[in-house]
Design a protein around this motif. Structure first.
Motif, PDB file in Angstrom:
ATOM      1  N   LEU A 124       0.820  -1.211   0.000  1.00 28.30           N
ATOM      2  CA  LEU A 124       0.000   0.000   0.000  1.00 28.30           C
ATOM      3  C   LEU A 124       0.856   1.265   0.000  1.00 28.30           C
ATOM      4  O   LEU A 124       0.908   2.022   0.981  1.00 28.30           O
ATOM      5  CB  LEU A 124      -0.951  -0.003   1.190  1.00 28.30           C
ATOM      6  CG  LEU A 124      -2.090  -1.012   1.075  1.00 28.30           C
ATOM      7  CD1 LEU A 124      -2.860  -1.092   2.379  1.00 28.30           C
ATOM      8  CD2 LEU A 124      -3.023  -0.643  -0.061  1.00 28.30           C
ATOM      9  N   ALA A 125       1.534   1.513  -1.126  1.00 24.65           N
ATOM     10  CA  ALA A 125       2.220   2.783  -1.316  1.00 24.65           C
ATOM     11  C   ALA A 125       1.176   3.892  -1.416  1.00 24.65           C
ATOM     12  O   ALA A 125      -0.027   3.645  -1.541  1.00 24.65           O
ATOM     13  CB  ALA A 125       3.083   2.725  -2.573  1.00 24.65           C
ATOM     14  N   ALA A 126       1.626   5.153  -1.380  1.00 20.94           N
ATOM     15  CA  ALA A 126       0.698   6.291  -1.359  1.00 20.94           C
ATOM     16  C   ALA A 126      -0.265   6.259  -2.541  1.00 20.94           C
ATOM     17  O   ALA A 126      -1.478   6.485  -2.388  1.00 20.94           O
ATOM     18  CB  ALA A 126       1.487   7.595  -1.345  1.00 20.94           C
ATOM     19  N   SER A 127       0.258   5.986  -3.734  1.00 15.89           N
ATOM     20  CA  SER A 127      -0.606   5.972  -4.917  1.00 15.89           C
ATOM     21  C   SER A 127      -1.604   4.823  -4.857  1.00 15.89           C
ATOM     22  O   SER A 127      -2.764   4.968  -5.281  1.00 15.89           O
ATOM     23  CB  SER A 127       0.247   5.868  -6.183  1.00 15.89           C
ATOM     24  OG  SER A 127       1.084   4.719  -6.148  1.00 15.89           O
ATOM     25  N   THR A 128      -1.196   3.693  -4.310  1.00 10.29           N
ATOM     26  CA  THR A 128      -2.103   2.551  -4.203  1.00 10.29           C
ATOM     27  C   THR A 128      -3.199   2.825  -3.184  1.00 10.29           C
ATOM     28  O   THR A 128      -4.350   2.417  -3.370  1.00 10.29           O
ATOM     29  CB  THR A 128      -1.320   1.289  -3.817  1.00 10.29           C
ATOM     30  OG1 THR A 128      -0.259   1.096  -4.760  1.00 10.29           O
ATOM     31  CG2 THR A 128      -2.213   0.062  -3.816  1.00 10.29           C
ATOM     32  N   LEU A 129      -2.860   3.516  -2.116  1.00  8.46           N
ATOM     33  CA  LEU A 129      -3.878   3.893  -1.142  1.00  8.46           C
ATOM     34  C   LEU A 129      -4.906   4.826  -1.781  1.00  8.46           C
ATOM     35  O   LEU A 129      -6.116   4.689  -1.554  1.00  8.46           O
ATOM     36  CB  LEU A 129      -3.230   4.568   0.065  1.00  8.46           C
ATOM     37  CG  LEU A 129      -4.182   5.041   1.163  1.00  8.46           C
ATOM     38  CD1 LEU A 129      -4.996   3.884   1.716  1.00  8.46           C
ATOM     39  CD2 LEU A 129      -3.400   5.731   2.283  1.00  8.46           C
ATOM     40  N   ALA A 130      -4.435   5.774  -2.607  1.00  5.70           N
ATOM     41  CA  ALA A 130      -5.364   6.664  -3.316  1.00  5.70           C
ATOM     42  C   ALA A 130      -6.289   5.863  -4.222  1.00  5.70           C
ATOM     43  O   ALA A 130      -7.485   6.159  -4.346  1.00  5.70           O
ATOM     44  CB  ALA A 130      -4.575   7.693  -4.125  1.00  5.70           C
ATOM     45  N   VAL A 131      -5.740   4.843  -4.852  1.00  3.60           N
ATOM     46  CA  VAL A 131      -6.525   3.971  -5.714  1.00  3.60           C
ATOM     47  C   VAL A 131      -7.601   3.243  -4.921  1.00  3.60           C
ATOM     48  O   VAL A 131      -8.760   3.145  -5.348  1.00  3.60           O
ATOM     49  CB  VAL A 131      -5.594   2.976  -6.430  1.00  3.60           C
ATOM     50  CG1 VAL A 131      -6.364   1.788  -6.977  1.00  3.60           C
ATOM     51  CG2 VAL A 131      -4.834   3.671  -7.543  1.00  3.60           C
ATOM     52  N   ARG A 132      -7.239   2.713  -3.760  1.00  2.00           N
ATOM     53  CA  ARG A 132      -8.214   1.986  -2.955  1.00  2.00           C
ATOM     54  C   ARG A 132      -9.354   2.910  -2.504  1.00  2.00           C
ATOM     55  O   ARG A 132     -10.520   2.506  -2.476  1.00  2.00           O
ATOM     56  CB  ARG A 132      -7.539   1.369  -1.716  1.00  2.00           C
ATOM     57  CG  ARG A 132      -6.432   0.368  -1.974  1.00  2.00           C
ATOM     58  CD  ARG A 132      -6.869  -0.993  -2.462  1.00  2.00           C
ATOM     59  NE  ARG A 132      -7.783  -1.720  -1.660  1.00  2.00           N
ATOM     60  CZ  ARG A 132      -7.698  -3.042  -1.409  1.00  2.00           C
ATOM     61  NH1 ARG A 132      -6.658  -3.745  -1.870  1.00  2.00           N
ATOM     62  NH2 ARG A 132      -8.630  -3.683  -0.744  1.00  2.00           N
TER      63      ARG A 132
ATOM     64  N   GLU B 216     -10.967  -4.005  -4.017  1.00  2.00           N
ATOM     65  CA  GLU B 216     -11.786  -3.027  -3.296  1.00  2.00           C
ATOM     66  C   GLU B 216     -13.227  -3.023  -3.786  1.00  2.00           C
ATOM     67  O   GLU B 216     -14.154  -2.789  -2.997  1.00  2.00           O
ATOM     68  CB  GLU B 216     -11.172  -1.628  -3.426  1.00  2.00           C
ATOM     69  CG  GLU B 216     -11.748  -0.596  -2.475  1.00  2.00           C
ATOM     70  CD  GLU B 216     -11.568  -0.977  -1.018  1.00  2.00           C
ATOM     71  OE1 GLU B 216     -12.545  -0.831  -0.246  1.00  2.00           O
ATOM     72  OE2 GLU B 216     -10.470  -1.451  -0.638  1.00  2.00           O
ATOM     73  N   TYR B 217     -13.440  -3.269  -5.082  1.00  2.00           N
ATOM     74  CA  TYR B 217     -14.808  -3.322  -5.605  1.00  2.00           C
ATOM     75  C   TYR B 217     -15.620  -4.417  -4.897  1.00  2.00           C
ATOM     76  O   TYR B 217     -16.852  -4.341  -4.828  1.00  2.00           O
ATOM     77  CB  TYR B 217     -14.802  -3.596  -7.103  1.00  2.00           C
ATOM     78  CG  TYR B 217     -14.350  -2.429  -7.965  1.00  2.00           C
ATOM     79  CD1 TYR B 217     -14.593  -1.113  -7.594  1.00  2.00           C
ATOM     80  CD2 TYR B 217     -13.684  -2.669  -9.171  1.00  2.00           C
ATOM     81  CE1 TYR B 217     -14.173  -0.062  -8.398  1.00  2.00           C
ATOM     82  CE2 TYR B 217     -13.266  -1.614  -9.980  1.00  2.00           C
ATOM     83  CZ  TYR B 217     -13.507  -0.312  -9.591  1.00  2.00           C
ATOM     84  OH  TYR B 217     -13.099   0.726 -10.398  1.00  2.00           O
ATOM     85  N   ALA B 218     -14.948  -5.449  -4.416  1.00  2.00           N
ATOM     86  CA  ALA B 218     -15.642  -6.554  -3.752  1.00  2.00           C
ATOM     87  C   ALA B 218     -15.909  -6.282  -2.278  1.00  2.00           C
ATOM     88  O   ALA B 218     -16.575  -7.077  -1.614  1.00  2.00           O
ATOM     89  CB  ALA B 218     -14.832  -7.842  -3.898  1.00  2.00           C
TER      90      ALA B 218
END
Length: 477
Positions: free
Chosen positions: A281-289, A437-439
């Motif tokens: 969970l890098a910063a960009s991945t957290l934004a994605v989630r 996350e969609y799930a």
């Protein structure tokens, strides 16, 4: 659109317990039967596969996937007494089956990511992370309409625009060209992803002096031409690769450098793409989630990731390492360059990682491959000089930014090349996290703020006093 075409799921109601199941000696279940046994939607079954909690096998004849009934029953018992997430803590914990970082190694779905990237190309690793099925030779195709829209949008940008600017504009244009983008079923999301990644790469301008097209192959992949499909999933089956398609790495190379790519250098780039797909969970991945939690479509999810990636503490880190390494090569040694950084109170780029005590495993893999690239010898020696010189003052090891800098400096790429590689690679990981996350329960990522303003009730604010005439204010213009 059915689930079957894009990710191999068969949502039919007939169990695979006849000849195929008997021959294997185990009972096999379809996606719908698996979903019923688990008490979830068929889409959630795919999420379990994505997390590595279920394994799937393509059914005989290639029609859909089947699941081991015993494994499904074990999962059903386990999910019935799942431990709750920590409450009230400072960190928000996500359940994810994509990446594990542990003891200076990292794993994709439980498999050593470095070994996986050495054996399989970027598209193969991405497809496996998304679907749980390894498809040798898989290639992604850019839908014609999306590619045209993305290129036109990128061409309208100022000449000084950076690569990340172009990628952000390209993903917005690709979204506008996809009327099915709001379909968040796994099949549709995967169709979008398989088309989005080559569209982003195809929208980048070739580097000055580079040939206009991939470095090998026919120059266009299925779906890139005027007869291409409007959506990647309606074009060629990704499980049926086109041998003339050069792949993402070969398409990306001309956007990074005008120099022709030899096989060894192209292998380094392809491996780098696979290594960088995800890193927890890098910063960009957290934004994605967060975006996916609000059920933003996959293009918007990637756009959120690109926005966070553009921060100087995230994606731009590789550019700092590039400039530092180029200076070391030009000055003939690391000592004066490292000394300049230490004297100015700056950290030495390309060294250290908060998640690893030793060398970044991604850097270790890339350094090994770069030893087989003759043109990289001086830059590689400079990188090792930086590590050994800095170690006299700060015991830090090389990270992936330094390894990317060796590739970019030795291949005549600009300083932003590492960020470009990072963004293209991580798009696949962002999609994997979006699918997870969609799930989940929508809008679950809603923390409460701790208010620190003046206590209510406060008096209504008074209107501001207009500036005196002739004060130089431009308010009335």
């Amino acid at each position: 659109m059915t689930d079957q075409g894009a990710h191999g799921f068969d949502t039919g109601t007939t169990g695979i317990t006849g000849s195929a199941g008997t021959a294997a000696g185990t009972e096999r279940l379809t996606t719908r039967e698996t979903a019923a046994l688990l008490g979830v939607k068929p889409e959630t079954v795919y999420a379990y596969v994505s997390r590595g909690q279920l394994s799937s096998v393509r059914a005989p004849g290639g029609r859909g996937s089947t699941f081991d009934a015993d494994e499904v029953r074990v999962l059903a018992r386990r999910t019935g007494r799942r431990e709750p997430l920590p409450a009230g803590g400072a960190d928000l914990v996500f359940r994810t089956g994509i990446t594990l970082i542990d003891q200076d190694r990292y794993y994709y779905r439980g498999v050593d990511a470095g070994e996986l990237a050495l054996r399989h190309g970027y598209e193969e690793v991405a497809e496996w992370l998304w679907t749980g099925e390894l498809r040798p030779g898989v290639r992604f195709s850019a839908p014609a309409q999306a590619l045209v829209a993305a290129r036109r949008a990128v061409e309208a940008l100022p000449a000084h625009s950076g690569t990340t600017d172009r990628l952000r504009v390209a993903v917005i244009a690709a979204a506008a060209a996809d009327p099915l983008r709001f379909d968040l079923s796994p099949a549709s999301v995967l169709d979008a992803a398989r088309g989005m990644i080559p569209t982003l790469v195809g929208a980048l301008r070739p580097a000055a002096g580079a040939p206009d097209g991939p470095v090998t192959g026919s120059g266009a992949a299925p779906g890139d031409g005027p007869d291409g499909a409007g959506r990647a999933g309606t074009g060629p089956d990704p499980a049926d690769p086109d041998p003339t398609d050069p792949g993402i790495a070969a398409r990306l190379w001309p956007a990074l450098t005008p120099r022709p790519a030899d096989a060894a250098s192209l292998a380094v780039l392809d491996t780098a793409l696979a290594l960088l797909i995800d890193h927890d969970l890098a910063a960009s991945t957290l934004a994605v989630r967060v975006a996916a939690s609000a059920h933003a479509h996959p293009y918007a999810v990637v756009s959120a990731g690109l926005g966070a990636l553009e921060g100087p503490l995230h994606g731009a880190a590789s550019g700092l390492a590039h400039r530092m390494l180029r200076e070391v090569v030009e000055r003939g040694g690391a000592a004066p360059v490292v000394a300049d950084h230490l004297r100015a109170g700056r950290r030495v780029p390309g060294l250290g990682h908060r998640l690893y005590q030793g060398e970044d495993p991604r850097a270790r893999v890339l350094f090994t491959l770069l030893e087989g690239v003759p043109e990289a010898a001086s830059a590689l020696a400079a990188a090792h000089d930086v590590v050994s010189t800095a170690a006299r003052h700060v015991p830090l090891h090389a990270n992936v930014d330094l390894a990317l800098a060796v590739l970019s400096v030795s291949a005549g790429m600009p300083a932003e090349a590492g960020e470009t590689v990072f963004a293209v690679a991580r798009t696949a990981g962002w999609i994997a996290h979006a699918l997870e996350e969609y799930a989940e329960r929508p809008l679950r990522l809603r923390p409460r703020g701790q208010y620190t303003g003046p206590p209510p009730p406060q008096a209504m604010p008074a209107p501001a006093t207009p500036p005196a005439s002739g004060s130089g204010s431009t308010h009335a213009r």
